[in-house]
Design an enzyme around this catalytic site. Structure first.
Site, short mmCIF file in Angstrom:
data_model
loop_
_atom_site.label_atom_id
_atom_site.label_comp_id
_atom_site.label_asym_id
_atom_site.label_seq_id
_atom_site.Cartn_x
_atom_site.Cartn_y
_atom_site.Cartn_z
CG HIS A 123 4.41 7.92 7.06
ND1 HIS A 123 4.56 7.96 5.70
CD2 HIS A 123 3.40 7.06 7.28
CE1 HIS A 123 3.65 7.17 5.13
NE2 HIS A 123 2.93 6.62 6.08
CD GLU A 165 -1.52 2.44 1.81
OE1 GLU A 165 -2.25 3.43 1.67
OE2 GLU A 165 -0.41 2.52 2.42
ZN ZN Z 1 -1.20 3.39 6.05
#
Ligand code: ZN
Length: 348
Positions: A315, A203
């Site tokens: 992230h 993804e």
């Molecule tokens: Zn994600």
């Protein structure tokens, strides 16, 4: 219901860079083997857990198993590694981090860069780039090449800890959703349509696994399941926060790759209210999820929405989610799947 934090910890800590999901997939398969589901794996490595409903319409839910990582591109004469990112990294978050290089065996490395003492005033003011980093394994080239090859994946090294009501780890994006989907597949009791719970690959490099899975399944209804930004921190303006930690599961209205079906958004809000599940709206100007292929890769498209999990420090290596939001996401997804036939799907 109490959350199984030790399972969440294992799922988050297990490595799985895009295209290299073998180890996290093994954990998913082990957990699915305990549930009343039919399991299949496609050629890309997506894992689908199927449960038969009362009538033959199809519901697809996707949670990606991969995590942002890197791939080894070069080993220099002194044993230092160069690498390429797999997924969207903010370079400044790499400073002073430990990583794991997955070669013949796992080796801990550190992200090295130029010490501030040696930087010119111009260098100090410059934003650091991914290319400015190298990985130091603390080994000679002779030792390194015994274990590491060009093309080996690299992931972030950070364990899950509990902080107040929160969990903090690398890869909360998107292992928290892997955990939520496992839990939902197990809790579903009385549901109208066939359920395809898909644990997708790749993804983070552009929803590549979900493209194939959604094309194959051709869902009538769909739910993406992923983390979203909670920028409810010092320095943020109220209009920039996207979501707030601990304020409930987020119901996606849109992101950069999907405008969620207006009927689905309406249904999800009503379902949350009906069951007393805390929720908040999510509009994310940048970034996309597996919701996009769920909505558009089947021949007829699907009525699609998404449950998002508010996540701070996304992230980075210290991603953080709130237990209450995780619990709300499980309850909302379960209730939404179970009630699909109670709603009118006509366009108003
Ligand atoms: Zn994600």
């Amino acid at each position: 219901m109490a959350l199984n934090i030790s399972l969440l910890k294992e799922i988050c800590e297990t490595p799985g860079a895009p295209g290299f999901e073998q180890r996290v997939r093994s954990v998913v398969l082990r957990e699915l083997s305990k549930l009343p589901v039919d399991v299949s794996i496609d050629n890309l490595g997506n894992v689908t857990a199927f449960r038969r409903g009362r009538s033959p319409k199809k519901v697809m839910i996707a949670a990606h198993m991969d995590e942002i990582g890197f791939i080894v591109t070069h080993i220099d004469d002194n044993g230092f590694l160069r690498f390429h990112p797999l997924g969207g990294f903010d370079p400044k978050t790499l400073t002073a981090q430990r990583v794991i290089v997955h070669g013949q065996q796992d080796l801990i490395g550190v992200m090295g860069s130029k010490p501030i003492h040696l930087m010119s005033p111009e260098e100090r003011n410059k934003t650091v780039q991914i290319q400015d980093y190298f990985i130091d394994l603390g080994l000679s080239k002779e030792e390194v090449i015994k274990h590491v090859s060009i093309g080996d994946p690299i992931t972030r090294q950070r364990e899950l800890i509990e902080m107040g009501n929160c969990v903090n780890c690398k890869s909360i994006d998107n292992r928290v959703s892997v955990f939520i989907l496992l839990e939902t597949m197990s809790r579903l009791k009385d549901f109208p349509y066939d359920v395809y719970g898909v644990f997708t690959v790749q993804e983070e490099v552009g929803t590549r696994g979900a493209n194939v899975a959604a094309h194959q399944i051709g869902p009538d209804f769909g739910f993406g399941l992923d983390t979203t930004i909670a920028f409810d921190v010092p320095g943020s303006q109220a209009h920039e926060q996207v979501t707030k930690l601990g304020k409930g599961a987020a119901i996606k209205i849109m992101d950069a790759s999907t405008i969620c079906d207006v009927r689905m958004v309406d249904y999800m809000k009503k379902t949350a209210d009906k069951h007393g599940i805390p929720w908040q709206p999510e509009i994310l100007a940048g970034g996309g999820t597996d919701t996009a292929p769920i909505q558009r890769m089947g021949k007829t498209g699907s009525i699609a929405g998404a449950v998002s999990i508010p996540t701070r420090h996304i992230h980075q290596v210290i991603e953080m989610a709130d237990r209450n939001d995780i619990d709300a996401a499980i309850r909302l997804l379960t209730a939404c799947i179970e009630g699909l036939d109670t709603h009118s799907w006509e366009f108003q």
